[in-house]
Design an enzyme around this catalytic site. Structure first.
Site, PDB file in Angstrom:
ATOM      1  N   SER A  40     -18.708  50.431   2.327  1.00 31.80           N
ATOM      2  CA  SER A  40     -18.269  49.541   3.399  1.00 31.80           C
ATOM      3  C   SER A  40     -16.957  48.904   2.964  1.00 31.80           C
ATOM      4  CB  SER A  40     -19.321  48.437   3.607  1.00 31.80           C
ATOM      5  OG  SER A  40     -18.826  47.407   4.435  1.00 31.80           O
ATOM      6  N   TYR A  54     -25.215  41.986   0.586  1.00 30.26           N
ATOM      7  CA  TYR A  54     -24.678  43.232   1.172  1.00 30.26           C
ATOM      8  C   TYR A  54     -23.434  43.683   0.413  1.00 30.26           C
ATOM      9  CZ  TYR A  54     -23.164  46.522   4.801  1.00 30.26           C
ATOM     10  OH  TYR A  54     -22.786  47.651   5.485  1.00 30.26           O
TER      11      TYR A  54
HETATM   12  P1  NAI Z   1     -28.071  51.536  11.924  1.00 33.03           P
HETATM   13  O1  NAI Z   1     -28.988  50.387  11.761  1.00 33.03           O
HETATM   14  O2  NAI Z   1     -27.693  51.966  13.278  1.00 33.03           O
HETATM   15  O3  NAI Z   1     -28.624  52.820  11.150  1.00 33.03           O
HETATM   16  C1  NAI Z   1     -29.145  52.700   9.861  1.00 33.03           C
HETATM   17  C2  NAI Z   1     -30.331  53.632   9.751  1.00 33.03           C
HETATM   18  O4  NAI Z   1     -30.851  53.541   8.418  1.00 33.03           O
HETATM   19  C3  NAI Z   1     -31.455  53.229  10.703  1.00 33.03           C
HETATM   20  O5  NAI Z   1     -31.870  54.341  11.456  1.00 33.03           O
HETATM   21  C4  NAI Z   1     -32.543  52.730   9.774  1.00 33.03           C
HETATM   22  O6  NAI Z   1     -33.871  52.946  10.242  1.00 33.03           O
HETATM   23  C5  NAI Z   1     -32.266  53.501   8.498  1.00 33.03           C
HETATM   24  N1  NAI Z   1     -32.832  52.825   7.330  1.00 33.03           N
HETATM   25  C6  NAI Z   1     -32.718  51.499   7.033  1.00 33.03           C
HETATM   26  N2  NAI Z   1     -33.419  51.219   5.939  1.00 33.03           N
HETATM   27  C7  NAI Z   1     -33.987  52.377   5.524  1.00 33.03           C
HETATM   28  C8  NAI Z   1     -34.841  52.716   4.432  1.00 33.03           C
HETATM   29  N3  NAI Z   1     -35.278  51.782   3.573  1.00 33.03           N
HETATM   30  N4  NAI Z   1     -35.219  53.999   4.295  1.00 33.03           N
HETATM   31  C9  NAI Z   1     -34.799  54.938   5.163  1.00 33.03           C
HETATM   32  N5  NAI Z   1     -34.027  54.669   6.233  1.00 33.03           N
HETATM   33  C10 NAI Z   1     -33.619  53.403   6.394  1.00 33.03           C
HETATM   34  O7  NAI Z   1     -26.774  51.172  11.062  1.00 33.03           O
HETATM   35  P2  NAI Z   1     -25.374  51.935  10.854  1.00 33.03           P
HETATM   36  O8  NAI Z   1     -24.322  51.006  11.294  1.00 33.03           O
HETATM   37  O9  NAI Z   1     -25.428  53.307  11.369  1.00 33.03           O
HETATM   38  O10 NAI Z   1     -25.323  51.949   9.270  1.00 33.03           O
HETATM   39  C11 NAI Z   1     -25.358  53.144   8.492  1.00 33.03           C
HETATM   40  C12 NAI Z   1     -24.756  52.822   7.141  1.00 33.03           C
HETATM   41  O11 NAI Z   1     -23.394  52.439   7.327  1.00 33.03           O
HETATM   42  C13 NAI Z   1     -25.430  51.664   6.409  1.00 33.03           C
HETATM   43  O12 NAI Z   1     -25.466  51.966   5.021  1.00 33.03           O
HETATM   44  C14 NAI Z   1     -24.483  50.518   6.662  1.00 33.03           C
HETATM   45  O13 NAI Z   1     -24.577  49.542   5.664  1.00 33.03           O
HETATM   46  C15 NAI Z   1     -23.165  51.239   6.633  1.00 33.03           C
HETATM   47  N6  NAI Z   1     -22.052  50.553   7.268  1.00 33.03           N
HETATM   48  C16 NAI Z   1     -22.106  50.223   8.591  1.00 33.03           C
HETATM   49  C17 NAI Z   1     -21.034  49.588   9.183  1.00 33.03           C
HETATM   50  C18 NAI Z   1     -21.038  49.169  10.607  1.00 33.03           C
HETATM   51  O14 NAI Z   1     -20.096  48.464  11.000  1.00 33.03           O
HETATM   52  N7  NAI Z   1     -21.997  49.553  11.436  1.00 33.03           N
HETATM   53  C19 NAI Z   1     -19.820  49.267   8.414  1.00 33.03           C
HETATM   54  C20 NAI Z   1     -19.863  49.692   7.038  1.00 33.03           C
HETATM   55  C21 NAI Z   1     -20.952  50.312   6.502  1.00 33.03           C
END
Ligand code: NAI
Length: 292
Positions: free
Chosen positions: A161, A174
């Site tokens: 991130s 985070y």
């Molecule tokens: P999201 O919440 O839409 O998707 C994340 C997915 O990871 C969800 O489907 C969730 O069920 C799954 N997940 C969470 N904990 C889990 C676990 N313990 N075991 C297995 N699956 C698990 O979020 P998004 O935005 O798609 O995030 C994806 C990645 O990108 C994350 O690592 C987040 O920190 C990172 N990120 C997101 C940003 C944003 O602005 N949305 C910016 C920078 C990084």
């Protein structure tokens, strides 16, 4: 070998994507499939922490990702697990080995985010994000990297991130987890190079996913811009949109997940075989504010 007339093709490759139910993981799963890869989508598909301000993903969302991969003409398998559970990930790796004959690409992407001032922090405010984001990403590497070694090479992409490149007020857990992922990525790139495995980190900017579209995150954006949140979600969303767009060189408050996915395809491709140990940002220009 590389065919320069058809860049970034992944035909015949097998990819594992964690966090595949929605957001960046879903968009990347679809893009990898459209480039020709079969996809194994891993997700908890349920609550990962009681201390986040957004709704958890569910089984229907994971299945919907599968339908999109199938619509791209590629093979899909869903595995539901919590990435804090290393034995479950190892069982998933065994299933990938027997079901798909091996693995070429790991996109270790799953994560959660919450906000809490350090002075108010309870143990789960720290451990949930460190355990899911940092230990969970390491667990994915420990479980799946042996398959890439068996294959004689491969690609690992982890999701960090911009908050893995600077501090975050009220976001220490985070930010620490995402800085940690960069240290993990660089160390893994050193260890795995002899196996022809590249390891890189994706740096998404602020992406339009459930992780970012809620009151806590709007309040954070407003406070960062020097304002005060009102707790009226619609009003705070509008204020966050204005301040985020003003800070973005490309004038974008939230980036679509589909705009991040092509970077994952590139890093997964044969063309990226000399790319390792680095961070690759898709931030609509916000990287220029950070200096990284
Ligand atoms: P999201 O919440 O839409 O998707 C994340 C997915 O990871 C969800 O489907 C969730 O069920 C799954 N997940 C969470 N904990 C889990 C676990 N313990 N075991 C297995 N699956 C698990 O979020 P998004 O935005 O798609 O995030 C994806 C990645 O990108 C994350 O690592 C987040 O920190 C990172 N990120 C997101 C940003 C944003 O602005 N949305 C910016 C920078 C990084």
């Amino acid at each position: 070998m590389i065919d320069p007339s058809v860049p970034f093709r992944l035909a015949g490759k097998v990819a594992v994507v964690t966090g595949a139910a929605r957001g960046i993981g879903r968009a990347a799963s679809v893009a990898l499939a459209q480039a020709g890869a079969d996809v194994v989508g891993i997700d908890i598909a349920g609550p990962a922490s009681a201390h986040v301000d957004f709704n958890p993903a569910d089984a229907a969302e994971l299945a919907a990702t599968g339908a999109l991969v199938a619509a791209a003409g590629r093979r899909w398998t869903a595995i539901t697990l919590d990435q804090r559970d290393l034995p479950a990930l190892r069982a998933a790796a065994a299933a990938v080995r027997s079901g798909f004959g091996g693995l070429d690409i790991l996109f270790a992407n799953a994560g959660i985010q919450a906000f809490k001032p350090i002075l108010e922090m309870q143990d789960p405010d720290w451990h949930d994000q460190i355990d899911v984001n940092l230990t969970g990403t390491m667990n994915a590497l420990r479980a799946f990297a042996p398959l890439l070694v068996e294959r004689g090479g491969g690609r690992i992409i982890v999701t960090s991130s911009t908050q893995g490149q600077h501090g975050m007020k009220n976001g220490s857990a985070y930010a620490a987890s995402k800085w940690g992922i960069i240290g993990l990525m660089k160390s893994a790139a050193m260890e795995f190079g002899e196996h022809k495995i590249t390891v890189n980190a994706l740096i998404p900017g602020l992406i339009d996913t459930p992780l970012t579209r809620h009151e806590d995150r709007y309040a954070q954006a407003i406070q960062t811009a020097g304002g005060q949140a009102s707790s009226d979600v619609a009003k705070d969303e509008a204020a966050a949109r204005t301040s985020l767009a003003a800070k973005s060189p490309l004038g974008v408050p939230w980036i679509a997940p589909e705009d991040v996915a092509p970077m994952v395809v590139f890093l997964a491709s044969d063309e990226a075989r000399m790319v390792s140990g680095g961070t690759y940002a898709v931030t609509a220009g916000d990287s220029a504010n950070i200096g990284a």
